[in-house]
Design a protein around this motif. Structure first.
Motif, PDB file in Angstrom:
ATOM      1  N   LYS A  68       3.452 -10.931  -9.384  1.00 20.53           N
ATOM      2  CA  LYS A  68       2.881 -10.009 -10.362  1.00 20.53           C
ATOM      3  C   LYS A  68       1.887  -9.057  -9.704  1.00 20.53           C
ATOM      4  CE  LYS A  68       0.251 -10.013 -14.717  1.00 20.53           C
ATOM      5  NZ  LYS A  68      -0.413 -10.883 -15.733  1.00 20.53           N
ATOM      6  N   LEU A  69       1.074  -9.587  -8.764  1.00 20.15           N
ATOM      7  CA  LEU A  69       0.065  -8.766  -8.102  1.00 20.15           C
ATOM      8  C   LEU A  69       0.681  -7.758  -7.133  1.00 20.15           C
ATOM      9  CD1 LEU A  69      -2.693 -11.432  -7.321  1.00 20.15           C
ATOM     10  CD2 LEU A  69      -2.814  -9.614  -9.026  1.00 20.15           C
ATOM     11  N   ILE A  70       1.754  -8.162  -6.450  1.00 17.95           N
ATOM     12  CA  ILE A  70       2.292  -7.298  -5.393  1.00 17.95           C
ATOM     13  C   ILE A  70       3.327  -6.302  -5.897  1.00 17.95           C
ATOM     14  CG2 ILE A  70       1.882  -9.088  -3.668  1.00 17.95           C
ATOM     15  CD1 ILE A  70       4.874  -9.611  -3.597  1.00 17.95           C
ATOM     16  N   LYS A  71       3.837  -6.482  -7.103  1.00 18.80           N
ATOM     17  CA  LYS A  71       4.913  -5.620  -7.585  1.00 18.80           C
ATOM     18  C   LYS A  71       4.549  -4.134  -7.534  1.00 18.80           C
ATOM     19  CE  LYS A  71       8.293  -5.053 -11.288  1.00 18.80           C
ATOM     20  NZ  LYS A  71       8.784  -5.539 -12.595  1.00 18.80           N
ATOM     21  N   PRO A  72       3.351  -3.703  -7.990  1.00 12.53           N
ATOM     22  CA  PRO A  72       3.027  -2.272  -7.900  1.00 12.53           C
ATOM     23  C   PRO A  72       2.964  -1.774  -6.456  1.00 12.53           C
ATOM     24  CG  PRO A  72       1.544  -3.401  -9.422  1.00 12.53           C
ATOM     25  CD  PRO A  72       2.296  -4.463  -8.690  1.00 12.53           C
ATOM     26  N   MET A  73       2.491  -2.627  -5.546  1.00 15.08           N
ATOM     27  CA  MET A  73       2.424  -2.228  -4.132  1.00 15.08           C
ATOM     28  C   MET A  73       3.825  -2.004  -3.574  1.00 15.08           C
ATOM     29  SD  MET A  73      -0.263  -5.086  -2.814  1.00 15.08           S
ATOM     30  CE  MET A  73      -1.648  -5.605  -3.837  1.00 15.08           C
ATOM     31  N   VAL A  74       4.714  -2.934  -3.885  1.00 12.96           N
ATOM     32  CA  VAL A  74       6.093  -2.820  -3.404  1.00 12.96           C
ATOM     33  C   VAL A  74       6.732  -1.552  -3.941  1.00 12.96           C
ATOM     34  CG1 VAL A  74       8.379  -3.872  -3.495  1.00 12.96           C
ATOM     35  CG2 VAL A  74       6.362  -5.317  -3.164  1.00 12.96           C
ATOM     36  N   GLU A  75       6.576  -1.298  -5.221  1.00 12.10           N
ATOM     37  CA  GLU A  75       7.216  -0.139  -5.833  1.00 12.10           C
ATOM     38  C   GLU A  75       6.636   1.177  -5.323  1.00 12.10           C
ATOM     39  OE1 GLU A  75       7.000  -0.901 -10.032  1.00 12.10           O
ATOM     40  OE2 GLU A  75       8.751  -2.232  -9.977  1.00 12.10           O
ATOM     41  N   SER A  76       5.419   1.146  -4.789  1.00  7.82           N
ATOM     42  CA  SER A  76       4.821   2.361  -4.231  1.00  7.82           C
ATOM     43  C   SER A  76       5.531   2.816  -2.961  1.00  7.82           C
ATOM     44  CB  SER A  76       3.330   2.143  -3.936  1.00  7.82           C
ATOM     45  OG  SER A  76       3.148   1.354  -2.771  1.00  7.82           O
ATOM     46  N   THR A  77       6.347   1.946  -2.369  1.00  2.00           N
ATOM     47  CA  THR A  77       7.063   2.293  -1.138  1.00  2.00           C
ATOM     48  C   THR A  77       8.476   2.796  -1.400  1.00  2.00           C
ATOM     49  OG1 THR A  77       8.116   0.117  -0.765  1.00  2.00           O
ATOM     50  CG2 THR A  77       5.833   0.391  -0.019  1.00  2.00           C
ATOM     51  N   ALA A  79       3.040  -6.047  11.222  1.00 13.74           N
ATOM     52  CA  ALA A  79       4.380  -6.618  11.029  1.00 13.74           C
ATOM     53  C   ALA A  79       5.423  -5.519  10.885  1.00 13.74           C
ATOM     54  CB  ALA A  79       4.394  -7.537   9.806  1.00 13.74           C
ATOM     55  N   VAL A  80       5.100  -4.492  10.107  1.00 16.81           N
ATOM     56  CA  VAL A  80       6.022  -3.375   9.927  1.00 16.81           C
ATOM     57  C   VAL A  80       6.184  -2.605  11.236  1.00 16.81           C
ATOM     58  CG1 VAL A  80       6.440  -1.205   8.708  1.00 16.81           C
ATOM     59  CG2 VAL A  80       5.492  -3.171   7.475  1.00 16.81           C
ATOM     60  N   ALA A  81       5.068  -2.315  11.885  1.00 14.21           N
ATOM     61  CA  ALA A  81       5.095  -1.505  13.107  1.00 14.21           C
ATOM     62  C   ALA A  81       5.983  -2.102  14.183  1.00 14.21           C
ATOM     63  CB  ALA A  81       3.676  -1.329  13.646  1.00 14.21           C
ATOM     64  N   MET A  82       5.893  -3.422  14.353  1.00 18.92           N
ATOM     65  CA  MET A  82       6.650  -4.061  15.417  1.00 18.92           C
ATOM     66  C   MET A  82       8.153  -3.940  15.199  1.00 18.92           C
ATOM     67  SD  MET A  82       4.364  -4.875  17.487  1.00 18.92           S
ATOM     68  CE  MET A  82       5.275  -5.890  18.644  1.00 18.92           C
ATOM     69  N   CYS A  83       8.576  -3.790  13.975  1.00 14.67           N
ATOM     70  CA  CYS A  83      10.009  -3.636  13.663  1.00 14.67           C
ATOM     71  C   CYS A  83      10.441  -2.171  13.677  1.00 14.67           C
ATOM     72  CB  CYS A  83      10.320  -4.252  12.303  1.00 14.67           C
ATOM     73  SG  CYS A  83       9.994  -6.023  12.181  1.00 14.67           S
ATOM     74  N   VAL A  84       9.709  -1.334  12.944  1.00 10.28           N
ATOM     75  CA  VAL A  84      10.174   0.043  12.770  1.00 10.28           C
ATOM     76  C   VAL A  84      10.022   0.887  14.035  1.00 10.28           C
ATOM     77  CG1 VAL A  84       9.796  -0.002  10.282  1.00 10.28           C
ATOM     78  CG2 VAL A  84       7.977   0.860  11.783  1.00 10.28           C
ATOM     79  N   GLY A 115      -0.990  -4.458   3.124  1.00  6.58           N
ATOM     80  CA  GLY A 115      -0.817  -3.928   4.480  1.00  6.58           C
ATOM     81  C   GLY A 115       0.638  -3.640   4.787  1.00  6.58           C
ATOM     82  N   ILE A 116       1.524  -4.526   4.354  1.00  2.75           N
ATOM     83  CA  ILE A 116       2.951  -4.298   4.563  1.00  2.75           C
ATOM     84  C   ILE A 116       3.387  -3.024   3.853  1.00  2.75           C
ATOM     85  CG2 ILE A 116       5.254  -5.222   4.102  1.00  2.75           C
ATOM     86  CD1 ILE A 116       4.013  -8.045   4.394  1.00  2.75           C
ATOM     87  N   ALA A 117       2.935  -2.846   2.612  1.00  6.50           N
ATOM     88  CA  ALA A 117       3.284  -1.642   1.857  1.00  6.50           C
ATOM     89  C   ALA A 117       2.747  -0.388   2.545  1.00  6.50           C
ATOM     90  CB  ALA A 117       2.744  -1.739   0.437  1.00  6.50           C
ATOM     91  N   GLU A 118       1.523  -0.460   3.064  1.00  5.98           N
ATOM     92  CA  GLU A 118       0.956   0.685   3.773  1.00  5.98           C
ATOM     93  C   GLU A 118       1.776   1.004   5.016  1.00  5.98           C
ATOM     94  OE1 GLU A 118      -1.272   3.819   5.248  1.00  5.98           O
ATOM     95  OE2 GLU A 118      -1.086   2.993   3.223  1.00  5.98           O
ATOM     96  N   GLY A 119       2.189  -0.025   5.744  1.00  8.29           N
ATOM     97  CA  GLY A 119       3.030   0.197   6.918  1.00  8.29           C
ATOM     98  C   GLY A 119       4.343   0.860   6.555  1.00  8.29           C
ATOM     99  N   CYS A 120       4.935   0.430   5.453  1.00 13.54           N
ATOM    100  CA  CYS A 120       6.195   1.036   5.006  1.00 13.54           C
ATOM    101  C   CYS A 120       5.990   2.490   4.620  1.00 13.54           C
ATOM    102  CB  CYS A 120       6.774   0.242   3.836  1.00 13.54           C
ATOM    103  SG  CYS A 120       7.463  -1.365   4.306  1.00 13.54           S
ATOM    104  N   ARG A 121       4.879   2.794   3.958  1.00 10.24           N
ATOM    105  CA  ARG A 121       4.615   4.191   3.605  1.00 10.24           C
ATOM    106  C   ARG A 121       4.440   5.039   4.857  1.00 10.24           C
ATOM    107  NH1 ARG A 121       1.627   1.629  -0.675  1.00 10.24           N
ATOM    108  NH2 ARG A 121      -0.271   1.680   0.585  1.00 10.24           N
ATOM    109  N   GLN A 122       3.745   4.499   5.853  1.00 10.87           N
ATOM    110  CA  GLN A 122       3.576   5.243   7.099  1.00 10.87           C
ATOM    111  C   GLN A 122       4.907   5.492   7.802  1.00 10.87           C
ATOM    112  OE1 GLN A 122       0.622   3.658   9.800  1.00 10.87           O
ATOM    113  NE2 GLN A 122      -0.845   3.261   8.158  1.00 10.87           N
TER     114      GLN A 122
END
Length: 345
Positions: A24-33, A88-93, A126-133
């Protein structure tokens, strides 16, 4: 979901209700990406993505997976969990982008000793921010509560990303020739590699992470927890501006392991160490641990998070594109004929 609960499972250390609260808490963060191509929302059994193949003659999927490693220990000591997801995102993308691909989507895996919903939310922020970047979508993930396997106040984070590139535009080093220019792109610090050596050398503990360091203008912990730089958008700018022949993401193994990975047979890289400034954190690590210079360049990025190879005539255009993307580039070497490998001067 309100009817799904088990007192027996909770007594064994797994609180499914806390898991639902985390979602419930992370859903808005995920959808922001979410970007064009995402189908559905959070909560299904699979993340759905419909890629746009227009303009591609031979679309190729490129995948990458990685974790954050023992840098997580810094997050635990500092009780700061909202940046580690960027790593985590950076190391993959960043790896995916080295092929010339645009990352499309990302999935995370978070394993915890105890599910504390607000902490999960911090990690996912942080994961969502990495995805946005990176310009990719966070389409799903998994949070696993594993009591008895992880201590209650610890966790692990890993990720997986998929990107796409048109095969004729793939970057693989096959067109490298002697005389090409090697450009180093500045890192943000240690990034996400070598932290076992860092922690041993600098004696990392609850007291030391709070020590203010004049060399950094911040505490030791703040310096070491600086997120890994995400280069996806800068690489896309480079590709649009210059003929990029090869790219190497400088991760674990430093210069000696990663630069040869972008070279073709019969191509050797000559690197001028003095061409790119070494950030103070690496000097502190080397001096404190009396670590030989070769070991430093064989473990850390030494201030260069990415190495890009272009034709000599394209060097100025590449540097200008990096500057326009907000990155700092340095001409650090060139390719020569010889066995695949590198020489540091």
């Amino acid at each position: 979901m309100s009817e799904s609960r088990s007192e027996s499972y909770k007594a064994a250390g797994v609180d499914v209700v806390a898991g639902y609260e985390s979602v419930k808490l992370i859903k808005p963060m995920v959808e922001s990406t979410f970007i064009p191509g995402v189908i559905g929302s959070l909560g299904g059994f699979g993340g759905l993505f419909q890629p746009n193949l227009s303009g591609m003659s031979e679309p190729v999927l490129v995948s990458g997976t990685d974790g954050v490693g023992t840098k997580l220990k810094l997050a635990f000591l500092m009780n700061k969990h909202d940046t580690i997801g960027i790593d985590a995102v950076a190391m993959c993308v960043n790896d995916i982008a080295c092929c010339g691909a645009q990352p499309l989507f990302f999935l995370d895996y978070i394993a915890v000793g105890k599910n504390i919903p607000t902490r999960i939310a911090d990690i996912v922020s942080g994961i969502a921010e990495g995805c946005r970047q990176a310009g990719c979508a966070l389409v799903g993930g998994e949070t696993a509560e594993m009591p008895g396997f992880y201590p209650e106040d610890e966790y692990d984070v890993a990720g997986f990303s998929v990107g796409m590139v048109d095969k004729p535009k793939m970057i693989d080093g096959s067109r490298l020739v002697p005389g090409d220019v090697l450009i180093g792109v500045a890192s943000s610090g240690v990034h996400s590699n070598g932290y076992s050596l860092v922690r041993k050398t600098l004696g990392i503990n609850e007291k030391s992470v709070g020590r203010y360091m004049d060399e950094f203008g911040k505490t030791l912990g703040e310096e070491l927890l600086t997120p890994t730089k995400i280069y996806v958008k800068a690489i896309q700018r480079l590709i649009a501006a210059a003929d990029v022949k090869a790219i190497s993401h400088i991760t674990g193994g430093g210069f000696y392991e990663n630069i040869p990975r972008m070279l073709g047979d019969g191509i050797h890289a000559e690197i001028e160490k003095a061409a790119a400034p070494v950030p103070p954190v690496f000097d502190v690590i080397a001096k404190t641990g009396k670590i030989p210079e070769r070991d430093m360049y064989n473990t850390f990025n030494m201030g260069v998070g990415l190495v890009v190879a272009v034709a000599a005539d394209d060097a100025d255009k590449a540097l200008a594109a990096l500057k326009d993307a907000g990155e700092t580039g340095y001409i650090i070497g060139r390719t020569v004929a010889g066995d695949k490998g590198i020489t540091l001067k």
